[in-house]
Design an enzyme around this catalytic site. Structure first.
Site, mmCIF file in Angstrom:
data_model
loop_
_atom_site.group_PDB
_atom_site.id
_atom_site.type_symbol
_atom_site.label_atom_id
_atom_site.label_comp_id
_atom_site.label_asym_id
_atom_site.label_seq_id
_atom_site.Cartn_x
_atom_site.Cartn_y
_atom_site.Cartn_z
ATOM 1 C CB ILE A 153 -0.964 -0.019 1.211
ATOM 2 C CG1 ILE A 153 -1.902 -1.222 1.096
ATOM 3 C CG2 ILE A 153 -1.747 1.280 1.308
ATOM 4 C CD1 ILE A 153 -2.822 -1.449 2.290
ATOM 5 C CB SER A 232 -1.042 1.253 10.567
ATOM 6 O OG SER A 232 -0.937 1.970 11.775
ATOM 7 N NE ARG A 233 -5.635 -3.792 11.935
ATOM 8 C CZ ARG A 233 -5.952 -3.698 10.632
ATOM 9 N NH1 ARG A 233 -5.994 -2.527 10.032
ATOM 10 N NH2 ARG A 233 -6.246 -4.784 9.933
ATOM 11 C CG ASP A 257 -9.811 4.336 8.281
ATOM 12 O OD1 ASP A 257 -10.997 4.746 8.394
ATOM 13 O OD2 ASP A 257 -9.525 3.259 7.723
ATOM 14 C CD GLU A 262 -10.635 0.241 14.778
ATOM 15 O OE1 GLU A 262 -11.152 -0.652 14.094
ATOM 16 O OE2 GLU A 262 -9.625 0.864 14.427
ATOM 17 C CG HIS A 281 -10.772 -0.060 10.545
ATOM 18 N ND1 HIS A 281 -10.129 -0.773 11.507
ATOM 19 C CD2 HIS A 281 -10.159 -0.409 9.380
ATOM 20 C CE1 HIS A 281 -9.189 -1.527 10.963
ATOM 21 N NE2 HIS A 281 -9.180 -1.308 9.660
ATOM 22 C CB ILE A 282 -14.200 3.437 5.966
ATOM 23 C CG1 ILE A 282 -13.645 4.864 6.187
ATOM 24 C CG2 ILE A 282 -15.436 3.178 6.790
ATOM 25 C CD1 ILE A 282 -14.484 5.951 5.559
ATOM 26 C CB SER A 284 -10.479 -2.009 2.417
ATOM 27 O OG SER A 284 -11.122 -2.524 3.577
HETATM 28 C C1 DGY Z 1 -7.320 -4.433 6.366
HETATM 29 O O1 DGY Z 1 -7.643 -5.111 5.394
HETATM 30 O O2 DGY Z 1 -6.449 -4.772 7.161
HETATM 31 C C2 DGY Z 1 -8.078 -3.177 6.549
HETATM 32 O O3 DGY Z 1 -7.609 -2.435 7.616
HETATM 33 C C3 DGY Z 1 -9.536 -3.498 6.760
HETATM 34 O O4 DGY Z 1 -9.633 -4.178 7.977
#
Ligand code: DGY
Length: 326
Positions: A153, A232-233, A257, A262, A281-282, A284
């Site tokens: 990415i 990321s997270r 995001d 969450e 967390h959108i 994707s």
């Molecule tokens: C992933 O694919 O890891 C995205 O963050 C969606 O959860």
């Protein structure tokens, strides 16, 4: 008899139909982590997104052989526990890259040009012509972008940032990628990247090493005009430190995001700040991409579990196939 597949995420009919040829399906898209403990006993395959696959769950899942994640990140897998229990895990790389990059630009633009903050001013009827100077933001084009975590990415983000926004791009990653140098995308030590960049985008996976990687000391290394974006997270960033950096104007703005918890708690102080943009967390979450991800997750199940092939097995669990313990 077909093996039993439990699906705990919403998926489209055509994906369901493909799976139904190979599995007996139990479809429960609203199943919670607690409910899952009670219904996983005789399940051999699980299709999910982000559900914690931990020791407690595994204890209740004596027949489980494979978990297919509809996501590229797999920090929800306790890979040590899965390895011990001989449970394979797959994920969905590549198909979501462009969509995550789209949202990253959305958040970069929103934070820099204050789109969500000013949108709410317009909607509240508070737009005044005299105050125009108060609506100024910062440019994105021609700025310096620093990417932390240069996977697939990150590479796509870098290329589009160079082409579309004429940005000067560098990155920090454990491993240097010499092929990127040819494209003028340069590796920098983390401290230097933080000091130099106008935009800093966090894309690293969550691991023991990256937990709280961006803490108070890291925010202090950034420019006070810097814009920080977390894709990321949540746990890769110390949220308290981010709050203080934004409040004390150590950095200009941030967008995230992802959150430590969450859905994010409504009393999370970050949500009170005008210079902070939040999305749920959108990364994707476009119709097209989520369908592609679900379809790939379904194909992973069929290829690995039914056809005995290796397809998108997470690296930590490859060993199970190589040692033939699966
Ligand atoms: C992933 O694919 O890891 C995205 O963050 C969606 O959860």
């Amino acid at each position: 008899m077909k093996p039993k597949l439990l699906i705990i995420r919403e998926i489209e009919n055509h994906t369901m139909n493909i799976l139904a040829k190979h599995f007996e399906i139990d479809y429960r898209p609203d199943c919670s982590q607690e409910q899952l403990q009670n219904i996983i006993q005789d399940v051999q395959a699980l299709l999910t997104m982000g559900t914690s696959i931990n020791e407690k769950l595994i204890k209740n899942a004596p027949n489980l052989k494979i978990v297919s994640n509809i996501s590229v990140g797999y920090d929800n897998f306790d890979t040590d526990a899965m390895k011990k229990a001989g449970i394979l895990g797959t994920h969905t790389p590549y198909v979501l890259n462009d969509s995550v990059v789209d949202l990253t630009f959305g958040l970069m633009l929103s934070a820099a040009r204050r789109i969500s903050e000013l949108d709410s001013i317009v909607k509240k009827g508070l737009w005044t012509v005299k105050a125009d100077i108060n609506y100024y933001g910062l440019n994105v084009h021609h700025k310096k972008l620093g990417i932390i975590g240069m996977g697939r990415i990150g590479e796509d983000l870098a290329k589009r940032a160079k082409l579309g926004f004429l940005m000067d791009v560098s990155y920090y990653n454990r491993h240097k990628k010499p092929e990127l140098e040819e494209e003028n995308i340069t590796w920098k030590p983390l401290e230097q990247l933080l000091q130099d960049s106008d935009f800093i985008v966090m894309l690293t996976p969550l691991t023991e090493e990256t937990k709280n990687m961006i803490d108070a000391s890291r925010f202090k290394q950034m420019k006070n005009t810097a814009i920080f974006i977390n894709m990321s997270r949540g746990s890769t960033v110390d949220e308290n430190a981010l709050y203080n950096a934004l409040l004390n104007k150590e950095i200009y703005a941030a967008a995230s995001d992802v959150f430590v918890q969450e859905p994010v708690n409504s009393d999370n102080p970050l949500l009170q700040l005008d210079n902070f943009t939040a999305t749920p967390h959108i990364g994707s979450a476009s119709h097209e991409t989520r369908n592609d991800m679900a379809q790939l997750a379904a194909e992973n199940l069929i290829e690995v579990f039914i056809n005995g092939k290796q397809q998108n097995i997470v690296p930590e669990l490859q060993l199970l196939v190589e040692k033939n313990t699966f």
